[in-house]
Scaffold this motif. Structure first.
Motif, PDB file in Angstrom:
ATOM      1  N   LEU A   1       0.903   3.840  15.910  1.00 28.36           N
ATOM      2  CA  LEU A   1      -0.131   3.808  16.759  1.00 28.36           C
ATOM      3  C   LEU A   1      -1.692   3.715  16.326  1.00 28.36           C
ATOM      4  N   GLN A   2      -1.788   4.592  15.097  1.00 30.07           N
ATOM      5  CA  GLN A   2      -3.070   4.550  14.634  1.00 30.07           C
ATOM      6  C   GLN A   2      -3.422   3.210  14.051  1.00 30.07           C
ATOM      7  N   ILE A   3      -2.521   2.301  13.628  1.00 30.00           N
ATOM      8  CA  ILE A   3      -2.751   1.102  12.973  1.00 30.00           C
ATOM      9  C   ILE A   3      -3.287   0.008  13.932  1.00 30.00           C
ATOM     10  N   LYS A   4      -2.506   0.235  15.186  1.00 30.72           N
ATOM     11  CA  LYS A   4      -2.740  -0.773  16.569  1.00 30.72           C
ATOM     12  C   LYS A   4      -4.129  -0.509  16.664  1.00 30.72           C
ATOM     13  N   ASP A   5      -4.477   0.894  16.755  1.00 25.84           N
ATOM     14  CA  ASP A   5      -5.728   1.204  17.377  1.00 25.84           C
ATOM     15  C   ASP A   5      -7.063   0.671  16.452  1.00 25.84           C
ATOM     16  N   ARG A   6      -6.705   0.651  15.242  1.00 25.09           N
ATOM     17  CA  ARG A   6      -7.935   0.226  14.256  1.00 25.09           C
ATOM     18  C   ARG A   6      -7.842  -0.963  14.110  1.00 25.09           C
TER      19      ARG A   6
ATOM     20  N   LYS B   1       0.949  -1.255  -0.073  1.00 29.00           N
ATOM     21  CA  LYS B   1      -0.126  -0.043  -0.053  1.00 29.00           C
ATOM     22  C   LYS B   1       0.846   1.372  -0.143  1.00 29.00           C
ATOM     23  N   ARG B   2       0.684   2.085  -0.837  1.00 32.96           N
ATOM     24  CA  ARG B   2       1.528   3.302  -1.047  1.00 32.96           C
ATOM     25  C   ARG B   2       1.369   4.192   0.292  1.00 32.96           C
ATOM     26  N   LYS B   3       0.351   4.295   0.810  1.00 33.74           N
ATOM     27  CA  LYS B   3      -0.070   4.961   2.049  1.00 33.74           C
ATOM     28  C   LYS B   3      -1.426   4.468   2.857  1.00 33.74           C
ATOM     29  N   LEU B   4      -1.257   4.838   4.258  1.00 41.79           N
ATOM     30  CA  LEU B   4      -2.487   4.262   4.926  1.00 41.79           C
ATOM     31  C   LEU B   4      -3.901   4.883   4.428  1.00 41.79           C
ATOM     32  N   ASN B   5      -4.807   3.818   4.305  1.00 38.93           N
ATOM     33  CA  ASN B   5      -6.071   4.174   3.725  1.00 38.93           C
ATOM     34  C   ASN B   5      -7.025   3.545   4.553  1.00 38.93           C
ATOM     35  N   ASP B   6      -8.212   3.688   3.934  1.00 39.67           N
ATOM     36  CA  ASP B   6      -9.690   2.856   4.436  1.00 39.67           C
ATOM     37  C   ASP B   6      -9.740   1.492   4.273  1.00 39.67           C
ATOM     38  N   ASP B   7      -8.659   0.992   3.590  1.00 42.31           N
ATOM     39  CA  ASP B   7      -8.756  -0.522   2.984  1.00 42.31           C
ATOM     40  C   ASP B   7      -7.957  -1.243   4.154  1.00 42.31           C
ATOM     41  N   LEU B   8      -7.442  -0.623   5.047  1.00 41.53           N
ATOM     42  CA  LEU B   8      -6.366  -1.570   5.915  1.00 41.53           C
ATOM     43  C   LEU B   8      -7.148  -2.412   6.758  1.00 41.53           C
ATOM     44  N   GLU B   9      -8.175  -2.365   7.344  1.00 39.42           N
ATOM     45  CA  GLU B   9      -9.144  -3.549   7.995  1.00 39.42           C
ATOM     46  C   GLU B   9      -9.430  -4.565   6.962  1.00 39.42           C
TER      47      GLU B   9
END
Length: 394
Positions: free
Chosen positions: A52-57, A9-17
């Motif tokens: 931290l954002q990724i862990k929280d999500r 992924k180029r950047k963190l987006n809404d598709d992470l989950e």
């Protein structure tokens, strides 16, 4: 390059989950953030904040909890920082996005280089394994269900279903959605039961292929029984003194077998019972072997471990079963244990058609007794009382 175990992924987006759920429902994989689809390094900034954002999500937006199933690292590639998320395959499949629920919009699985929505059947199959084959915990794919047929059957027993019947009959999941029990009992569903008839002793010459279903399971049971009972016609033989009637199969045993095939089927496999009528026998096959912790010896002694306790309760309300473990003993009163065939995944009951040689034997005995007693009026008078006790007229 990307593959079924690697995603860029180029950047963190809404598709992470979505991507993480797909890996959890597969065999795990690695997700890089900061790398283009073609492998070019783009990099990320504020690495610690992103982690931290990724862990929280992942902690709050995926169910069941995937804590302990992922690790997040910061790596340097070509002097640029990227984030590496290592995901293990989960053991509580299906995982899903909390907001979308356990549905085709919330459940994904890794297929090739993409995260694809899971089918409703796949979701139900995975969930059934997690819940140890409890159909009360499986959410029905369809929630627009009607129960007019079920209400009619309850009213026929002078029972009524109030506005809380779904909860009282355990037709709801813990989240308040209709479960698979409700789906089976609803007026419309995709389940059908086949009753096949063959002209010989094998499955070569099929002469009837009746299909009952797409309705409440109770209605299907009654339709199947009506068909089986119709095939169980009465053979009559006229002797010189009486008519002897005999059904092809024992009615009590056959009814118990039909009911048991429904109430003890493992519906999590989405395989309905099958009924086959041959020239010399009836075969009834249901999915699921013996229930866990029940031996064959205990089975034949009449011990009962209901596989579908919610269905059992409803069948008992409608006086289809007694829930006392009397079904098998009633069958064994007419047939021996060799009629039961067990396998890991199925139980088959085979009931041979009654031979009418015993009718001929009975006829001969009656005629001999008649002739003997005709020559001895005293004996005839005594015999006539017992001999005609079962007389049914011609």
């Amino acid at each position: 390059m990307e593959n079924n175990r690697l995603e860029y992924k180029r950047k963190l987006n809404d598709d992470l989950e979505k991507e993480v759920v797909a890996f959890l429902n597969h065999e795990g994989g690695i997700l890089y953030i900061g790398i283009e689809d073609n492998g070019d390094i783009f990099g990320v900034e504020n690495t610690d904040n992103l982690i931290l954002q990724i862990k929280d999500r992942l902690k709050n937006k995926i169910l069941p909890s995937c804590l302990g199933l992922f690790d997040i690292l910061s790596e340097e590639k070509e002097t640029k920082s990227v984030i590496k998320i290592i995901i293990a395959g989960g053991i509580e499949k299906p995982y899903y996005i909390r907001k979308q629920g356990m549905s085709e919009r919330g459940c994904f699985i890794r297929v090739g280089t993409s995260a694809e929505p899971m089918s409703a059947r796949m979701i139900e199959n995975l969930f059934s394994r997690r819940t140890k084959h409890s159909i009360s915990k499986i959410k029905s794919t369809y929630q627009d269900l009607r129960f007019e047929q079920l209400k009619i059957y309850y009213e026929a027993q002078d029972l009524s279903l109030n506005q809380h019947f779904a909860k009282n009959l355990a037709l709801l999941t813990e989240d308040g959605f209709y479960n698979y029990v409700a789906y089976l009992l609803a007026d419309n569903n995709s389940n059908s039961v086949k009753v096949a008839k063959y002209s010989g002793k094998n499955r070569v010459n099929l002469i009837e292929n009746n299909e009952y279903g797409f309705c409440s399971l109770i209605k299907s049971v009654k339709q199947v029984w009506d068909k089986i009972n119709l095939e169980n016609y009465t053979h009559s033989q006229i002797t010189s003194i009486e008519r002897i009637d005999q059904r092809l199969w024992d009615v009590v045993a056959l009814r118990e077998a039909v009911i048991n095939a429904f109430v003890h089927t493992d519906f999590t496999r989405e395989v309905m019972p099958k009924f086959e009528i041959f020239e010399d026998r009836i075969e009834i096959t249901s999915a699921g072997g013996l229930p866990a912790n029940l031996s064959q010896e205990e089975f034949f002694l009449g011990y009962s471990i209901p596989r579908n306790k919610e269905l059992m309760r409803i069948f008992k309300d409608l006086k289809l079963v007694e829930q006392l473990g009397t079904g098998v003993p009633r069958i064994l009163a007419a047939y021996d244990k060799s009629c039961f065939h067990f396998s890991e995944n199925f139980l088959r009951m085979v009931f041979p058609k009654k031979s009418f040689e015993n009718i001929s034997t009975q006829k001969q005995k009656n005629e001999e007794a008649y002739n003997a007693n005709t020559n001895n009026p005293t004996q005839f008078s005594e015999w006539s009382v017992s001999g005609f006790s079962g007389f049914r007229g011609v």
